[in-house]
Design a protein around this motif. Structure first.
Motif, PDB file in Angstrom:
ATOM      1  N   ARG A 164      10.644  10.687 -21.909  1.00 54.35           N
ATOM      2  CA  ARG A 164      10.488   9.451 -22.683  1.00 54.35           C
ATOM      3  C   ARG A 164      10.224   8.275 -21.760  1.00 54.35           C
ATOM      4  NH1 ARG A 164      15.327   9.855 -27.234  1.00 54.35           N
ATOM      5  NH2 ARG A 164      14.642  11.848 -28.160  1.00 54.35           N
ATOM      6  N   GLU A 165       9.472   7.324 -22.272  1.00 53.19           N
ATOM      7  CA  GLU A 165       9.098   6.135 -21.501  1.00 53.19           C
ATOM      8  C   GLU A 165       9.920   4.943 -21.984  1.00 53.19           C
ATOM      9  OE1 GLU A 165       5.275   3.298 -21.694  1.00 53.19           O
ATOM     10  OE2 GLU A 165       4.847   5.340 -20.989  1.00 53.19           O
ATOM     11  N   GLU A 166      10.558   4.248 -21.050  1.00 51.13           N
ATOM     12  CA  GLU A 166      11.374   3.081 -21.382  1.00 51.13           C
ATOM     13  C   GLU A 166      10.997   1.911 -20.468  1.00 51.13           C
ATOM     14  OE1 GLU A 166      15.482   4.021 -21.232  1.00 51.13           O
ATOM     15  OE2 GLU A 166      15.372   5.614 -22.745  1.00 51.13           O
ATOM     16  N   LEU A 167      11.037   0.711 -21.036  1.00 45.21           N
ATOM     17  CA  LEU A 167      10.701  -0.491 -20.277  1.00 45.21           C
ATOM     18  C   LEU A 167      11.960  -1.067 -19.636  1.00 45.21           C
ATOM     19  CD1 LEU A 167       8.258  -2.243 -22.776  1.00 45.21           C
ATOM     20  CD2 LEU A 167       7.688  -0.800 -20.815  1.00 45.21           C
ATOM     21  N   ASP A 168      11.803  -1.563 -18.414  1.00 50.75           N
ATOM     22  CA  ASP A 168      12.927  -2.165 -17.695  1.00 50.75           C
ATOM     23  C   ASP A 168      12.358  -3.203 -16.737  1.00 50.75           C
ATOM     24  OD1 ASP A 168      15.460  -2.704 -16.848  1.00 50.75           O
ATOM     25  OD2 ASP A 168      15.991  -0.608 -16.462  1.00 50.75           O
ATOM     26  N   SER A 169      13.231  -3.966 -16.075  1.00 48.78           N
ATOM     27  CA  SER A 169      12.774  -4.990 -15.130  1.00 48.78           C
ATOM     28  C   SER A 169      13.860  -5.241 -14.092  1.00 48.78           C
ATOM     29  CB  SER A 169      12.429  -6.297 -15.858  1.00 48.78           C
ATOM     30  OG  SER A 169      13.586  -6.833 -16.476  1.00 48.78           O
ATOM     31  N   ILE A 170      13.427  -5.780 -12.947  1.00 47.43           N
ATOM     32  CA  ILE A 170      14.343  -6.175 -11.880  1.00 47.43           C
ATOM     33  C   ILE A 170      13.920  -7.549 -11.347  1.00 47.43           C
ATOM     34  CG2 ILE A 170      14.924  -3.804 -11.178  1.00 47.43           C
ATOM     35  CD1 ILE A 170      12.909  -4.082  -8.899  1.00 47.43           C
ATOM     36  N   GLN A 171      14.882  -8.261 -10.750  1.00 47.93           N
ATOM     37  CA  GLN A 171      14.600  -9.535 -10.093  1.00 47.93           C
ATOM     38  C   GLN A 171      14.274  -9.260  -8.629  1.00 47.93           C
ATOM     39  OE1 GLN A 171      14.566 -12.695 -11.609  1.00 47.93           O
ATOM     40  NE2 GLN A 171      14.644 -11.411 -13.451  1.00 47.93           N
ATOM     41  N   VAL A 172      13.171  -9.871  -8.158  1.00 49.49           N
ATOM     42  CA  VAL A 172      12.721  -9.665  -6.781  1.00 49.49           C
ATOM     43  C   VAL A 172      12.565 -11.027  -6.111  1.00 49.49           C
ATOM     44  CG1 VAL A 172      10.948  -8.684  -5.282  1.00 49.49           C
ATOM     45  CG2 VAL A 172      11.495  -7.571  -7.466  1.00 49.49           C
ATOM     46  N   THR A 173      12.997 -11.123  -4.865  1.00 52.95           N
ATOM     47  CA  THR A 173      12.840 -12.348  -4.068  1.00 52.95           C
ATOM     48  C   THR A 173      11.902 -12.046  -2.915  1.00 52.95           C
ATOM     49  OG1 THR A 173      15.053 -13.108  -4.642  1.00 52.95           O
ATOM     50  CG2 THR A 173      14.012 -14.110  -2.732  1.00 52.95           C
ATOM     51  N   THR A 174      10.832 -12.868  -2.776  1.00 54.98           N
ATOM     52  CA  THR A 174       9.801 -12.626  -1.776  1.00 54.98           C
ATOM     53  C   THR A 174       9.589 -13.877  -0.934  1.00 54.98           C
ATOM     54  OG1 THR A 174       8.682 -11.094  -3.274  1.00 54.98           O
ATOM     55  CG2 THR A 174       7.402 -11.928  -1.412  1.00 54.98           C
ATOM     56  N   LEU A 175       9.479 -13.663   0.379  1.00 54.95           N
ATOM     57  CA  LEU A 175       9.089 -14.719   1.301  1.00 54.95           C
ATOM     58  C   LEU A 175       7.595 -14.616   1.544  1.00 54.95           C
ATOM     59  CD1 LEU A 175       9.493 -16.975   3.394  1.00 54.95           C
ATOM     60  CD2 LEU A 175      10.076 -15.192   5.063  1.00 54.95           C
ATOM     61  N   PHE A 176       6.842 -15.666   1.142  1.00 55.13           N
ATOM     62  CA  PHE A 176       5.401 -15.716   1.365  1.00 55.13           C
ATOM     63  C   PHE A 176       5.136 -16.520   2.630  1.00 55.13           C
ATOM     64  CE2 PHE A 176       5.987 -15.036  -3.130  1.00 55.13           C
ATOM     65  CZ  PHE A 176       5.043 -14.038  -3.435  1.00 55.13           C
ATOM     66  N   LYS A 177       4.567 -15.862   3.626  1.00 58.10           N
ATOM     67  CA  LYS A 177       4.231 -16.533   4.888  1.00 58.10           C
ATOM     68  C   LYS A 177       2.780 -16.958   4.826  1.00 58.10           C
ATOM     69  CE  LYS A 177       5.877 -15.074   8.684  1.00 58.10           C
ATOM     70  NZ  LYS A 177       6.204 -14.251   9.882  1.00 58.10           N
ATOM     71  N   THR A 178       2.537 -18.282   5.032  1.00 59.83           N
ATOM     72  CA  THR A 178       1.185 -18.809   4.908  1.00 59.83           C
ATOM     73  C   THR A 178       0.553 -19.018   6.256  1.00 59.83           C
ATOM     74  OG1 THR A 178       1.918 -21.090   4.963  1.00 59.83           O
ATOM     75  CG2 THR A 178       1.888 -20.003   2.806  1.00 59.83           C
ATOM     76  N   ALA A 179      -0.767 -19.216   6.252  1.00 63.24           N
ATOM     77  CA  ALA A 179      -1.489 -19.459   7.494  1.00 63.24           C
ATOM     78  C   ALA A 179      -1.125 -20.773   8.103  1.00 63.24           C
ATOM     79  CB  ALA A 179      -3.010 -19.387   7.216  1.00 63.24           C
ATOM     80  N   ARG A 180      -0.927 -21.818   7.269  1.00 64.21           N
ATOM     81  CA  ARG A 180      -0.582 -23.144   7.791  1.00 64.21           C
ATOM     82  C   ARG A 180       0.759 -23.104   8.484  1.00 64.21           C
ATOM     83  NH1 ARG A 180      -1.435 -28.250   4.002  1.00 64.21           N
ATOM     84  NH2 ARG A 180      -3.513 -27.316   4.176  1.00 64.21           N
ATOM     85  N   ALA A 181       1.707 -22.364   7.896  1.00 63.66           N
ATOM     86  CA  ALA A 181       3.000 -22.262   8.547  1.00 63.66           C
ATOM     87  C   ALA A 181       2.889 -21.528   9.861  1.00 63.66           C
ATOM     88  CB  ALA A 181       3.974 -21.566   7.629  1.00 63.66           C
TER      89      ALA A 181
END
Length: 304
Positions: free
Chosen positions: A283-300
């Motif tokens: 069976r297929e069930e929908l779920d979700s999680i919280q994710v925290t991401t650090l985006f490193k930019t070119a300017r930085a």
């Protein structure tokens, strides 16, 4: 009185004429039609057609026992939990039997190949020629044999009972569905590690431009553009149908590509929601999680 005695003697001799059994090669009688040229043939050349008719003195019915089809039979549990029985030919059913459990599969392969030559055979018409030169004469011979055997066949079918019956191999009820995670199963620990840091200072995003996973994902509040990549299907000339007990089912592998077109001007940490599908018991069930991401930019990176 002498006349009557001669008459009875002739009748007795006719009844006592030999009618004993002949061997299987039979005895051949004289042709019913002589080989003499019939008068209606006139001066035409005669072509003789010979035919044979077999006459049997006796008819006997006999049964010949032959080996029949071998079957494999077992019990399985369907999606509602009900127990059902499956019995199929052992030739079409391939079973992998272990010490405590087993699995079976039925396979059919149809090969589709281009047709060589014309699709339809040309029709050949044959003209009927009336023979006016020859005279055809049929001659029929009779062959007498002892016995004509009317044969019928009795087939003996054997059945292997895997998990029920008097001679069962084991006590095991096969489930209808078994979930297989595939090569890239959804793992929240692995996913969070993947999205922990994304370097958007180059087009490859630090080697994390793509993500392959056996689940359907959705990205809520994710600052980058996400594209779903369609799977590449190989063109084949064969169609393969496979039915298994239990049915080993795995979701389709999905590929997601991240485009680093963004308005981030410095290193930014974003907490966003990753939706996914998980599969349990087929069976297929929908779920979700919280994710925290650090985006490193070119300017930085230039400012360091």
């Amino acid at each position: 009185m002498l006349f009557i005695a001669v008459f009875f003697a002739a009748c007795s001799q006719e009844e006592a004429s030999p009618t004993g059994p002949q061997d299987e090669t039979g005895e051949k009688t004289e042709p019913q039609s002589s080989g003499d040229k019939p008068e209606y043939c006139g001066d035409r050349e005669v072509i003789y057609h010979h035919d044979t008719v077999t006459v049997y003195r006796d008819t006997v019915e006999r049964v010949i026992e032959k080996e029949g089809t071998s079957y494999t039979s077992f019990l399985y549990s369907d999606s509602t939990g009900a127990i059902d029985t499956l019995t199929k030919s052992s030739v079409a059913l391939e079973c992998d039997i272990g010490e405590t459990e087993f699995s079976c599969q039925e396979q059919l392969v149809l090969v589709l190949a281009p047709i060589d030559g014309p699709a339809y055979e040309p029709v050949v018409y044959q003209e009927l020629v009336i023979d006016t030169v020859h005279c055809h004469v049929s001659i029929t011979d009779t062959v007498v044999k002892d016995t004509f055997y009317k044969e019928s066949y009795s087939y003996k079918h054997d059945t292997t009972f895997i998990n029920y019956g008097e001679n069962r191999l084991m006590d095991y009820i096969v489930p209808e569905f078994v979930y297989e995670p595939g090569e890239h199963p959804f793992d929240s620990v692995v996913i969070r590690d993947f999205f922990d840091t994304l370097d958007v200072s180059d087009s490859r995003m630090g080697g994390k431009k793509r993500l392959m996973v056996n689940s359907e994902l959705s990205f809520r509040d994710f600052p980058l553009t996400v594209l779903g990549v369609m799977p590449v299907l190989d063109a084949q000339y064969s169609y393969k149908y496979l039915k298994s007990w239990p049915e080993k089912w795995s979701p389709e592998e999905n590929t997601y590509q991240f485009e680093n077109f963004n308005e981030l001007v410095s290193d930014t940490t974003v907490t966003w929601t990753l939706g996914f599908t998980r599969y349990e018991g087929g069976r297929e069930e929908l779920d979700s999680i919280q994710v925290t991401t650090l985006f490193k930019t070119a300017r930085a990176s230039l400012g360091d």
